[in-house]
Design a protein around this motif. Structure first.
Motif, mmCIF file in Angstrom:
data_model
loop_
_atom_site.group_PDB
_atom_site.id
_atom_site.type_symbol
_atom_site.label_atom_id
_atom_site.label_comp_id
_atom_site.label_asym_id
_atom_site.label_seq_id
_atom_site.Cartn_x
_atom_site.Cartn_y
_atom_site.Cartn_z
ATOM 1 N N PRO A 18 -2.703 2.425 6.049
ATOM 2 C CA PRO A 18 -3.609 2.600 7.195
ATOM 3 C C PRO A 18 -2.809 2.863 8.473
ATOM 4 N N PRO A 19 -3.393 3.614 9.393
ATOM 5 C CA PRO A 19 -2.669 3.979 10.613
ATOM 6 C C PRO A 19 -2.094 2.785 11.375
ATOM 7 N N ASP A 20 -2.794 1.655 11.404
ATOM 8 C CA ASP A 20 -2.285 0.525 12.176
ATOM 9 C C ASP A 20 -1.084 -0.153 11.517
ATOM 10 N N TYR A 21 -0.828 0.149 10.246
ATOM 11 C CA TYR A 21 0.356 -0.367 9.560
ATOM 12 C C TYR A 21 1.443 0.702 9.413
ATOM 13 N N ASP A 22 1.096 1.945 9.646
ATOM 14 C CA ASP A 22 2.041 3.048 9.442
ATOM 15 C C ASP A 22 2.972 3.174 10.657
ATOM 16 N N THR A 23 3.897 2.245 10.726
ATOM 17 C CA THR A 23 4.831 2.158 11.851
ATOM 18 C C THR A 23 6.244 2.497 11.365
ATOM 19 N N PRO A 24 7.153 2.739 12.279
ATOM 20 C CA PRO A 24 8.540 2.976 11.853
ATOM 21 C C PRO A 24 9.103 1.819 11.008
ATOM 22 N N LEU A 25 8.773 0.584 11.364
ATOM 23 C CA LEU A 25 9.281 -0.549 10.594
ATOM 24 C C LEU A 25 8.690 -0.571 9.190
ATOM 25 N N PHE A 26 7.407 -0.301 9.065
ATOM 26 C CA PHE A 26 6.794 -0.289 7.736
ATOM 27 C C PHE A 26 7.360 0.844 6.891
ATOM 28 N N ARG A 27 7.623 1.980 7.521
ATOM 29 C CA ARG A 27 8.237 3.087 6.778
ATOM 30 C C ARG A 27 9.655 2.720 6.326
ATOM 31 N N ARG A 28 10.370 1.931 7.137
ATOM 32 C CA ARG A 28 11.690 1.432 6.718
ATOM 33 C C ARG A 28 11.551 0.519 5.507
ATOM 34 N N LEU A 29 10.545 -0.345 5.512
ATOM 35 C CA LEU A 29 10.292 -1.228 4.365
ATOM 36 C C LEU A 29 10.024 -0.411 3.110
ATOM 37 N N LYS A 30 9.170 0.598 3.228
ATOM 38 C CA LYS A 30 8.870 1.448 2.067
ATOM 39 C C LYS A 30 10.125 2.157 1.567
ATOM 40 N N ALA A 31 10.897 2.731 2.475
ATOM 41 C CA ALA A 31 12.116 3.448 2.079
ATOM 42 C C ALA A 31 13.125 2.498 1.455
ATOM 43 N N ASP A 77 -2.608 -9.276 0.032
ATOM 44 C CA ASP A 77 -1.407 -9.010 -0.760
ATOM 45 C C ASP A 77 -1.518 -7.745 -1.604
ATOM 46 N N LEU A 78 -2.663 -7.557 -2.256
ATOM 47 C CA LEU A 78 -2.807 -6.385 -3.129
ATOM 48 C C LEU A 78 -2.742 -5.089 -2.341
ATOM 49 N N ASP A 79 -3.313 -5.084 -1.146
ATOM 50 C CA ASP A 79 -3.244 -3.884 -0.306
ATOM 51 C C ASP A 79 -1.814 -3.647 0.158
ATOM 52 N N LEU A 80 -1.167 -4.698 0.648
ATOM 53 C CA LEU A 80 0.200 -4.562 1.119
ATOM 54 C C LEU A 80 1.110 -4.040 0.013
ATOM 55 N N TYR A 81 0.956 -4.577 -1.170
ATOM 56 C CA TYR A 81 1.749 -4.126 -2.314
ATOM 57 C C TYR A 81 1.486 -2.638 -2.605
ATOM 58 N N ALA A 82 0.228 -2.248 -2.574
ATOM 59 C CA ALA A 82 -0.124 -0.851 -2.848
ATOM 60 C C ALA A 82 0.414 0.086 -1.771
ATOM 61 N N TRP A 83 0.420 -0.351 -0.528
ATOM 62 C CA TRP A 83 0.956 0.491 0.547
ATOM 63 C C TRP A 83 2.459 0.657 0.388
ATOM 64 N N ILE A 84 3.140 -0.430 0.012
ATOM 65 C CA ILE A 84 4.586 -0.365 -0.140
ATOM 66 C C ILE A 84 4.977 0.543 -1.298
ATOM 67 N N ASN A 85 4.265 0.410 -2.429
ATOM 68 C CA ASN A 85 4.662 1.207 -3.590
ATOM 69 C C ASN A 85 4.052 2.610 -3.587
ATOM 70 N N GLY A 86 3.219 2.900 -2.607
ATOM 71 C CA GLY A 86 2.679 4.247 -2.453
ATOM 72 C C GLY A 86 1.450 4.554 -3.274
ATOM 73 N N SER A 87 0.865 3.545 -3.921
ATOM 74 C CA SER A 87 -0.332 3.819 -4.715
ATOM 75 C C SER A 87 -1.599 3.896 -3.859
ATOM 76 N N LYS A 88 -1.512 3.494 -2.602
ATOM 77 C CA LYS A 88 -2.602 3.637 -1.640
ATOM 78 C C LYS A 88 -1.998 4.117 -0.331
ATOM 79 N N PRO A 89 -2.727 4.947 0.402
ATOM 80 C CA PRO A 89 -2.207 5.379 1.705
ATOM 81 C C PRO A 89 -2.126 4.198 2.674
#
Length: 68
Positions: free
Chosen positions: A47-60, A33-45
Motif C-alpha cells: 500500500p502507498p502508505d507503506y511503500d517508503t524507501p525504508l520498506f523498499r530496503r527491507l524488501k530488497a 502480520d499476514l499482510d506485512l509478510y505478503a508485502w515483503i515477499n511480493g505476493s501482494k502490492p
C-alpha cells in the motif's frame, strides 16, 4: 517467519537508521502480520502508505537474503 524477515533486517541496519526510520520500523507492527509478510515477499502490492524507501530496503534485503 515474519520475525526472521524483519529481525535480520533490523540487526543489519539498526545502527544506521535515523530516529524517524526507527519509528517507521516500529510502526510496521500495527499492520496485520499476514499482510506485512505478503508485502515483503511480493505476493501482494505494498500500500502507498507503506511503500517508503525504508520498506523498499527491507524488501530488497530479504530478496537478497533469499537468493543466497
Amino acid at each position: 517467519e515474519l520475525d526472521l524477515l524483519t529481525g535480520r533486517f533490523a540487526d543489519a541496519v539498526i545502527g544506521d537508521l535515523t530516529d524517524a526510520e526507527v519509528e517507521e520500523f516500529e510502526g510496521w507492527c500495527a499492520a496485520p502480520d499476514l499482510d506485512l509478510y505478503a508485502w515483503i515477499n511480493g505476493s501482494k502490492p505494498v500500500p502507498p502508505d507503506y511503500d517508503t524507501p525504508l520498506f523498499r530496503r527491507l524488501k530488497a534485503f530479504n530478496h537478497a537474503a533469499s537468493a543466497e
